[in-house]
Scaffold this active site. Structure first.
Site, PDB file in Angstrom:
ATOM      1  N   HIS A 118     -27.183 -27.371  23.593  1.00 41.29           N
ATOM      2  CA  HIS A 118     -28.406 -26.889  24.240  1.00 41.29           C
ATOM      3  C   HIS A 118     -29.089 -27.996  25.038  1.00 41.29           C
ATOM      4  O   HIS A 118     -29.734 -27.709  26.043  1.00 41.29           O
ATOM      5  CB  HIS A 118     -29.348 -26.251  23.220  1.00 41.29           C
ATOM      6  CG  HIS A 118     -28.978 -24.846  22.911  1.00 41.29           C
ATOM      7  ND1 HIS A 118     -27.942 -24.522  22.063  1.00 41.29           N
ATOM      8  CD2 HIS A 118     -29.469 -23.676  23.385  1.00 41.29           C
ATOM      9  CE1 HIS A 118     -27.819 -23.207  22.014  1.00 41.29           C
ATOM     10  NE2 HIS A 118     -28.729 -22.666  22.807  1.00 41.29           N
TER      11      HIS A 118
ATOM     12  N   TRP B 137     -21.564 -17.429  25.620  1.00 43.40           N
ATOM     13  CA  TRP B 137     -21.279 -16.873  24.304  1.00 43.40           C
ATOM     14  C   TRP B 137     -19.926 -17.357  23.789  1.00 43.40           C
ATOM     15  O   TRP B 137     -19.803 -17.733  22.622  1.00 43.40           O
ATOM     16  CB  TRP B 137     -21.284 -15.356  24.348  1.00 43.40           C
ATOM     17  CG  TRP B 137     -22.630 -14.710  24.471  1.00 43.40           C
ATOM     18  CD1 TRP B 137     -23.864 -15.304  24.383  1.00 43.40           C
ATOM     19  CD2 TRP B 137     -22.871 -13.327  24.708  1.00 43.40           C
ATOM     20  NE1 TRP B 137     -24.854 -14.369  24.542  1.00 43.40           N
ATOM     21  CE2 TRP B 137     -24.279 -13.148  24.746  1.00 43.40           C
ATOM     22  CE3 TRP B 137     -22.050 -12.231  24.905  1.00 43.40           C
ATOM     23  CZ2 TRP B 137     -24.865 -11.910  24.948  1.00 43.40           C
ATOM     24  CZ3 TRP B 137     -22.634 -10.993  25.123  1.00 43.40           C
ATOM     25  CH2 TRP B 137     -24.030 -10.827  25.138  1.00 43.40           C
TER      26      TRP B 137
END
Length: 103
Positions: A22, A76
């Site tokens: 992230h 994903w």
């Protein structure tokens, strides 16, 4: 603008990798989220349960409703090895009901 909260599930021992990925989030994904009207997006980790709590402001929909976008599908797939996922690699998530807000 609507506020939204949801939880997701991190696999044990994957918190450092989750945070690393992230911190290096793709520019194309950040742009997509902003273009979709998503802002003030934060994710918190409960180290006792490995539950991730996400909070965001949305104009319409949410980050969880962008699953048809190829960038989201790629993200994903990239995250599937460190999170609990559904068969399509989307994160297993649960929407939360807001019960209090102090402005």
């Amino acid at each position: 603008m609507k506020r939204e909260g949801f939880i997701m599930y991190l696999k044990p021992g994957k918190e450092a990798e989750y945070e690393k990925r992230h911190n290096e989030i793709w520019d194309e994904l950040k742009s997509l989220l902003k273009e979709a009207g998503i802002s003030d997006y934060s994710i918190y980790w409960d180290e006792e349960t490995n539950v991730l709590y996400a909070s965001q402001k949305v104009e319409a929909g949410s980050s969880q409703s962008l699953g048809e976008n190829p960038v989201v599908r790629k993200w994903w797939a990239y995250m599937a090895d460190i999170m609990e996922t559904n068969p399509d690699n989307s994160p297993v998530s649960k929407s939360l009901k807001e019960v209090f807000y102090l402005k």
